[in-house]
Design an enzyme around this catalytic site. Structure first.
Site, PDB file in Angstrom:
ATOM      1  N   THR A 219       0.901  -1.368   0.151  1.00  0.00           N
ATOM      2  CA  THR A 219       0.143   0.231   0.116  1.00  0.00           C
ATOM      3  C   THR A 219       0.838   1.376   0.033  1.00  0.00           C
ATOM      4  OG1 THR A 219      -1.709  -1.104   1.215  1.00  0.00           O
ATOM      5  CG2 THR A 219      -1.487   1.306   1.568  1.00  0.00           C
ATOM      6  N   GLY A 273      -5.004  -5.647   6.931  1.00  0.00           N
ATOM      7  CA  GLY A 273      -5.991  -4.757   7.177  1.00  0.00           C
ATOM      8  C   GLY A 273      -6.952  -5.187   8.306  1.00  0.00           C
TER       9      GLY A 273
END
Ligand code: ASP
Length: 354
Positions: A219, A273
């Site tokens: 990310t 996440g």
């Protein structure tokens, strides 16, 4: 009459002082390109140089915006868009594949001044997901839009649309093939989370052991402080390789992967996440500063190197406070990261020991 005169004089001087303060305001920026099992011995010198060069380019683009008096929002978008366009990172072009061999992208942006925010999830046709998040924030009454609706809105807003194949890269495709084969193992690992804390012996101090050598979270994110004293945070991702069933990670969940508030800090996260959502990581850092009076560094270390480690959540964050202090804690072997401090000092790091 005289009193009014002195009052007006005072008003004039104080506003000039404020204007001065803003003009001489500190600027600072930090970016990340993902965390995970990133080890020196696994990296070729060429590949490492590519990462460092791209991080520097993105960092400088964001910093330039701030130097020119631009907003922290513009700065984080400028930095992120460079990484979105680079196949090196798991965001935009180069995003990881879902189990169905698609690229489904998530992004978020938050304005520390107004605490307005915009996020998108599961989109496949907007070239810059962070730009989509921004139009959600600025041009809609909503915070989060998903899938086709988010794409339709982005198109109506005049954003650049692409064919989903734009996001395809061989490298990520091969990564999916490798992970698909080890799916069983991943499912077993997913079972771990229900047991809550990690097993004894599973952790080095403040660090997570690498159960999965291939696990990298690529990310991208940016946080910035502008001359006006405003903070902003933004994050963009392809999520996790082999994700299924419309899975959405922490990135577009405000308070989990992305958060900004001028009174505390701006945070952008990268990592597994599910754990970042359950730990409300970004907001927890801000809350520890606000309610417990911790410094940015202390708050980040408590959340990333203690709380997350105990849960088993690998990853890290970049963070910045209203004074321009920067902290970039992570609990994995490495995190692509870079920053420019208010004094103009540039830092670029990949591994734990630098
Ligand atoms: N946090 C992202 C997610 O879970 C993955 C990453 O950081 O690379 O979707």
């Amino acid at each position: 009459m005289r009193r009014i005169f002195y009052f007006l004089l005072l008003l004039f001087f104080s506003s000039t002082v404020f204007a001065q303060l803003n003009q001489n305001g500190k600027i600072a920026i930090a970016i990340h390109g993902g965390a995970g099992t990133i080890k020196r011995e696994d990296m070729s010198p060429e590949r490492e140089a590519e990462y460092r060069a791209k991080l520097e380019e993105a960092l400088k683009a964001g910093h330039q915006v701030l130097e020119n008096g631009g907003s922290s929002l513009n700065a984080v978008v400028a930095a992120i868009q460079i990484m979105e366009e680079s196949p090196l990172f798991n965001a935009g072009k180069g995003a990881v594949f879902t189990n169905e061999v698609k690229n489904e992208l998530d992004a978020a942006i938050m304005d520390g001044k107004t605490r307005n925010a915009g996020t998108v999830a599961g989109i496949s046709t907007v070239k810059s997901p962070v730009a989509a998040a921004r139009v959600v924030m600025e041009n809609s009454p909503h915070v989060m839009m998903i899938g086709q609706g988010a794409e339709q809105f982005a198109e109506e807003q005049g954003l650049e649309m692409v064919d989903p194949s734009y996001f395809f890269t061989d490298r990520r495709y091969e990564q999916l093939q490798r992970i698909k084969d080890t799916e069983q193992q991943q499912l077993e690992h997913d079972g771990d989370k229900d047991s809550g804390d990690r097993r004894p012996g599973d952790q080095r101090e403040g660090m997570l052991d690498e159960k999965f050598p291939d696990r990298k979270f690529g990310t991208v994110g940016a946080v910035a402080l502008d001359q006006e004293g405003n903070l902003a945070a933004a994050t963009s991702t392809g999520g996790m390789t082999n994700k299924r069933y419309g899975r959405v990670g922490d990135v577009p969940i405000i308070g989990a992967g992305t958060y900004a508030d001028n009174t505390t800090c701006a945070v952008s996260a990268t990592g597994h996440g599910e754990y970042f959502i359950r730990s409300v990581v970004a907001y927890d850092i801000a809350a520890l500063m606000k309610y417990k009076g911790l410094s940015l560094k202390e708050a980040g270390e408590e959340v990333v190197k203690d709380k997350l480690v105990k849960m088993g959540g690998g990853g890290g964050v970049i963070s910045i406070d209203a004074q321009g202090n920067i902290a970039m804690p992570f609990n994995t072997a490495g995190m692509y990261r870079a920053s420019i401090s208010p004094g103009g000092e540039m830092y670029i790091g990949i591994y734990e020991d630098e």
